[in-house]
Write a protein that holds these residues in place. Structure first.
Motif, mmCIF file in Angstrom:
data_model
loop_
_atom_site.group_PDB
_atom_site.id
_atom_site.type_symbol
_atom_site.label_atom_id
_atom_site.label_comp_id
_atom_site.label_asym_id
_atom_site.label_seq_id
_atom_site.Cartn_x
_atom_site.Cartn_y
_atom_site.Cartn_z
ATOM 1 N N TYR A 189 -1.891 8.039 21.964
ATOM 2 C CA TYR A 189 -2.010 7.151 20.530
ATOM 3 C C TYR A 189 -2.302 8.337 19.033
ATOM 4 O O TYR A 189 -1.893 7.828 18.338
ATOM 5 N N LEU A 190 -3.747 8.710 18.952
ATOM 6 C CA LEU A 190 -3.797 9.888 18.299
ATOM 7 C C LEU A 190 -2.786 10.894 17.858
ATOM 8 O O LEU A 190 -2.788 10.947 16.636
ATOM 9 N N PHE A 191 -2.154 11.267 18.767
ATOM 10 C CA PHE A 191 -1.355 12.520 18.907
ATOM 11 C C PHE A 191 -0.060 12.094 18.151
ATOM 12 O O PHE A 191 0.383 12.376 17.866
ATOM 13 N N LEU A 192 0.690 10.763 18.593
ATOM 14 C CA LEU A 192 1.560 10.427 18.463
ATOM 15 C C LEU A 192 1.642 9.923 16.952
ATOM 16 O O LEU A 192 2.333 9.774 15.682
ATOM 17 N N LYS A 193 0.315 9.419 16.697
ATOM 18 C CA LYS A 193 -0.007 8.976 15.096
ATOM 19 C C LYS A 193 -0.653 10.436 13.929
ATOM 20 O O LYS A 193 0.484 10.231 13.224
ATOM 21 N N GLU A 194 -0.779 11.246 14.457
ATOM 22 C CA GLU A 194 -0.291 12.586 13.818
ATOM 23 C C GLU A 194 1.216 13.405 13.620
ATOM 24 O O GLU A 194 1.229 13.696 12.644
ATOM 25 N N THR A 195 1.533 13.760 14.961
ATOM 26 C CA THR A 195 3.105 13.388 15.028
ATOM 27 C C THR A 195 3.750 13.197 14.037
ATOM 28 O O THR A 195 4.644 13.112 13.042
ATOM 29 N N ASN A 196 3.306 11.788 14.287
ATOM 30 C CA ASN A 196 4.358 10.994 13.172
ATOM 31 C C ASN A 196 4.230 10.958 11.515
ATOM 32 O O ASN A 196 5.253 11.335 10.582
ATOM 33 N N SER A 197 2.560 10.864 11.233
ATOM 34 C CA SER A 197 2.615 11.170 9.826
ATOM 35 C C SER A 197 2.902 12.800 9.606
ATOM 36 O O SER A 197 3.064 13.054 8.407
ATOM 37 N N TYR A 198 2.523 14.183 10.327
ATOM 38 C CA TYR A 198 3.348 15.461 9.953
ATOM 39 C C TYR A 198 4.501 15.351 9.439
ATOM 40 O O TYR A 198 5.479 15.591 8.487
ATOM 41 N N ILE A 199 5.448 14.600 10.674
ATOM 42 C CA ILE A 199 7.360 14.304 10.663
ATOM 43 C C ILE A 199 7.123 13.858 8.721
ATOM 44 O O ILE A 199 8.028 13.993 8.303
ATOM 45 N N GLN A 200 6.842 12.826 8.509
ATOM 46 C CA GLN A 200 6.442 12.358 7.211
ATOM 47 C C GLN A 200 6.429 12.827 6.255
ATOM 48 O O GLN A 200 7.392 13.090 5.368
ATOM 49 N N ARG A 201 5.228 13.871 5.940
ATOM 50 C CA ARG A 201 4.872 14.723 5.184
ATOM 51 C C ARG A 201 6.239 15.850 4.955
ATOM 52 O O ARG A 201 6.395 15.858 3.701
ATOM 53 N N ILE A 202 6.168 16.182 6.532
ATOM 54 C CA ILE A 202 7.572 17.435 6.063
ATOM 55 C C ILE A 202 8.878 16.909 5.503
ATOM 56 O O ILE A 202 8.950 17.725 4.793
ATOM 57 N N GLN A 203 8.940 15.249 5.755
ATOM 58 C CA GLN A 203 10.791 14.789 5.411
ATOM 59 C C GLN A 203 10.815 14.866 4.168
ATOM 60 O O GLN A 203 11.311 14.759 3.240
ATOM 61 N N LEU A 204 9.182 14.135 3.918
ATOM 62 C CA LEU A 204 9.201 14.036 2.051
ATOM 63 C C LEU A 204 8.984 15.439 1.608
ATOM 64 O O LEU A 204 9.920 15.546 0.274
ATOM 65 N N LEU A 205 8.312 16.452 1.825
ATOM 66 C CA LEU A 205 8.760 17.260 1.357
ATOM 67 C C LEU A 205 9.774 18.185 0.899
ATOM 68 O O LEU A 205 9.680 18.829 0.443
ATOM 69 N N ASN A 206 10.144 17.795 2.716
ATOM 70 C CA ASN A 206 12.105 18.031 2.379
ATOM 71 C C ASN A 206 12.807 18.148 1.142
ATOM 72 O O ASN A 206 13.481 18.393 0.584
ATOM 73 N N LYS A 207 12.059 16.596 0.423
ATOM 74 C CA LYS A 207 13.207 15.926 -0.490
ATOM 75 C C LYS A 207 12.586 15.936 -1.705
ATOM 76 O O LYS A 207 12.971 15.629 -2.762
ATOM 77 N N THR A 208 11.254 16.418 -2.067
ATOM 78 C CA THR A 208 10.670 16.137 -2.665
ATOM 79 C C THR A 208 10.777 17.654 -3.780
ATOM 80 O O THR A 208 10.592 18.828 -3.409
ATOM 81 N N ASP A 209 10.508 17.513 -4.916
ATOM 82 C CA ASP A 209 10.590 18.764 -5.662
ATOM 83 C C ASP A 209 8.949 18.805 -6.045
ATOM 84 O O ASP A 209 7.823 17.781 -6.356
ATOM 85 N N SER A 210 8.616 19.907 -5.943
ATOM 86 C CA SER A 210 7.216 20.753 -5.694
ATOM 87 C C SER A 210 6.435 20.367 -6.697
ATOM 88 O O SER A 210 4.901 20.136 -7.085
ATOM 89 N N LEU A 211 6.893 20.483 -7.992
ATOM 90 C CA LEU A 211 5.560 20.441 -8.903
ATOM 91 C C LEU A 211 6.171 19.304 -9.955
ATOM 92 O O LEU A 211 4.912 18.812 -11.121
ATOM 93 N N THR A 212 7.269 18.708 -9.723
ATOM 94 C CA THR A 212 7.093 17.443 -10.613
ATOM 95 C C THR A 212 7.202 15.729 -10.092
ATOM 96 O O THR A 212 6.681 14.924 -10.409
#
Ligand SMILES: Nc1nc2c(ncn2[C@@H]2O[C@H](COP(=O)(O)OP(=O)(O)OP(=O)(O)O)[C@@H](O)[C@H]2O)c(=O)[nH]1
Length: 385
Positions: free
Chosen positions: A192-215
């Motif tokens: 459960y912990l592993f899946l929860k962490e993996t999902n939050s990593y994936i969401q973070r990566i997806q967000l970083l992939n589509k957002t501009d880091s400065l603004t």
């Protein structure tokens, strides 16, 4: 503390704490059963003592590994040896336990699956897999020897005549349940912990992939994909885009420094978001250029919104400690398109870009609507050439 960020030693410690608890519960079971006359004719005293010695040694070994795991700092060689020792220590004791309580029992099955999955989450995968293959071969051999009569099946439990009674049945299944449950709870918790962490990593990566880091607004890749998707969507009636470029931005950088320039970009991005609806997209298209994408909006209202954005940017003030109040303006090129259309997303951007150049040419700090019909024909003939 995140599971994935733990050092190898800490992972070993977690696994061994759970293992120690499990071994301790088995030892308690053995002592309880030995002290109750009711159960004594169900179990083999010799085997319970033998596995008791194994489990007591296992308990001390597990505690030792917990202490070593918590003590060692990051050292690749030591970590490798610790993980290796843990995998094999765990495997050998579990194999012995599985043999005495029944190789084909519920608890053995549950532990086999759970230990492999959890092991792969916490320890080096090749080590775990090598232990799994060895265990499978050992089980095949032990099962075959049992079938051939050379070994007893589940020697911890007594002979077959006793095994057929209802009381024994209850005792046996309750014991199996008791053996398997703590293991299963640990495996489920780790998974459960592993899946929860993996999902939050994936969401973070997806967000970083589509957002501009400065603004913090969307980036150019996202804007392109979103616009492309809108033009293909069946339920979208029209699309408007604003190409927004800050005026004389070079001067802000040159006069007040790049950090001030960065602040101006961040404030612009935020004020644009504030002046748009939730479903509208603001993205940083390039250095000091933003794109806004709106759907289901007509030309008149697009111009009203664009004008509101221009006005809001012109009223921004950045208070610099060394340079005082700094303000800036922007120019906006607008293009609006009714759907469905033959025109490509890139053509729509080019129309807004042309309008933006016109806004710059007209003296900046203004909004110009691109001539989509004229430019549309021009671009289409260009595209078809
Ligand atoms: N601080 C900062 N500046 C940037 C960033 N990206 C681009 N720029 C600057 O934006 C400026 C853009 O300058 P120009 O393209 O000459 O345009 P301008 O000075 O805004 O003039 P006009 O667009 O014609 O009004 C350059 O000085 C770039 O260095 C960034 O991420 N941070």
């Amino acid at each position: 503390m995140r599971l994935m960020e733990l050092r190898a030693g800490q992972r070993v410690a977690i696994l061994m704490i759970a293992f120690a608890i499990q071994l301790f519960s088995h030892i308690l079971w053995g002592n309880y059963v030995l002290r109750h006359p009711m159960y004594q004719h169900f179990i083999s005293k010799d085997w319970i003592e033998w596995i008791g010695i194994v489990y007591y040694s296992g308990l001390f070994g597990a505690i030792g590994l917990v202490l070593i795991g918590l003590k060692i700092s990051t050292n690749a060689r030591l970590e490798w040896w610790l993980s290796f020792t843990t995998v094999w220590f765990f495997t050998i004791i579990l194999m012995m336990g599985a043999y005495v309580s029944g190789l084909l029992s519920i608890s053995t099955g549950a532990v086999m699956v759970g230990a492999v999955v959890t092991g792969m989450m916490l320890l080096p995968v090749p080590m775990v897999l090598s232990a799994v293959f060895t265990t499978i071969i050992a089980m095949l051999v032990l099962n075959d020897l049992t079938i051939a009569g050379a070994l007893d099946y589940a020697p911890l439990f007594l002979d077959i005549s006793v095994r057929e009674s209802v009381e024994f049945g209850r005792f046996y299944y309750f014991s199996q349940f008791f053996f398997a449950t703590p293991f299963l709870m640990f495996f489920i918790g780790i998974a459960y912990l592993f899946l929860k962490e993996t999902n939050s990593y994936i969401q973070r990566i997806q967000l970083l992939n589509k957002t501009d880091s400065l603004t913090g607004v969307m980036n150019r890749r996202y804007a392109n994909d979103y616009l492309h998707m809108l033009l293909e969507a069946a339920d979208v009636k029209s699309v408007a885009i604003f190409m927004i470029d800050l005026d004389f931005f070079k001067r802000i950088n040159d006069s007040f420094g790049h950090l001030t320039g960065d602040q101006a970009l961040k404030m612009t991005a935020q004020i644009l978001k504030k002046n748009l609806r939730d479903g509208d997209v603001v993205a940083r298209f390039g250095g000091e250029e933003f794109i806004v994408i709106l759907k289901n909006i007509d030309t008149t209202y697009s111009m009203v919104v664009a004008e509101r954005c221009r006005e809001a940017v012109s009223q921004l003030v950045y208070h610099s400690t060394s340079h005082g109040a700094i303000s800036w303006t922007c120019s906006i090129g607008v293009s609006v398109l009714a759907l469905p259309t033959e025109m490509s997303d890139q053509s729509l951007i080019r129309i807004a870009d042309t309008a933006l150049y016109q806004a710059k040419a007209q003296g900046r700090n203004c909004v110009v609507l691109g001539d989509s019909i004229e430019t549309d024909m021009e671009l289409m003939s260009h595209e078809h050439r």
